[in-house]
Design a protein around this motif. Structure first.
Motif, PDB file in Angstrom:
ATOM      1  N   ARG A   1       0.890  -1.016  -0.007  1.00 11.15           N
ATOM      2  CA  ARG A   1       0.008   0.020   0.131  1.00 11.15           C
ATOM      3  C   ARG A   1       0.590   1.375   0.085  1.00 11.15           C
ATOM      4  O   ARG A   1       0.601   2.400  -0.664  1.00 11.15           O
ATOM      5  CB  ARG A   1      -0.855   0.042   1.335  1.00 11.15           C
ATOM      6  N   GLU A   2       1.984   1.399   0.774  1.00 12.41           N
ATOM      7  CA  GLU A   2       2.822   2.497   0.707  1.00 12.41           C
ATOM      8  C   GLU A   2       3.624   2.708  -0.544  1.00 12.41           C
ATOM      9  O   GLU A   2       3.491   3.753  -0.943  1.00 12.41           O
ATOM     10  CB  GLU A   2       3.783   2.145   1.884  1.00 12.41           C
TER      11      GLU A   2
ATOM     12  N   VAL B   1       1.177   4.129  -3.420  1.00 13.11           N
ATOM     13  CA  VAL B   1       0.272   5.347  -3.156  1.00 13.11           C
ATOM     14  C   VAL B   1       0.523   6.508  -4.392  1.00 13.11           C
ATOM     15  O   VAL B   1      -0.484   7.122  -4.614  1.00 13.11           O
ATOM     16  CB  VAL B   1       0.826   6.182  -2.015  1.00 13.11           C
TER      17      VAL B   1
END
Length: 105
Positions: free
Chosen positions: A73-74, A77
């Motif tokens: 997820r990071e 982004v």
């Protein structure tokens, strides 16, 4: 067994250039990810804003492990603001491959 991950996605056509730039940022951050063999972004020549993200992994399990990790997820982004509408992800495991013939001498 080698796995190919296909993500079909749409972005607003007027944001396509920015989305492609975000993709290059994400893939640069993915360098060295265990199991990742390659990644490509394919633009649909007939439908502006339609893309296919194609990645190749050593195995489906390695892809699932990466996708399930918080780092996924990071790392992704930069691309998220550009999705417009739904996207579809499919996993294909390599069943056969045509190897090019090598001519000798």
């Amino acid at each position: 067994m080698t796995a190919r991950i296909l993500v079909f996605a749409s972005v607003a056509p007027e944001l396509a250039h920015e989305f492609e730039h975000a993709y290059t940022q994400v893939t640069a951050r993915m360098q060295g990810t265990p199991g990742l063999l390659g990644d490509e972004l394919l633009r649909d020549g007939n439908k502006p804003g339609r893309y296919l993200l194609l990645s190749e992994w050593e195995s489906e399990e390695q892809f699932i492990a990466w996708e399930s990790a918080p780092a996924h997820r990071e790392i992704t982004v930069p691309m998220r603001p550009y999705w417009s509408g739904n996207f579809e992800r499919r996993i294909y495991n390599l069943a056969a491959r045509l190897e090019p013939e090598v001519s000798v001498g």
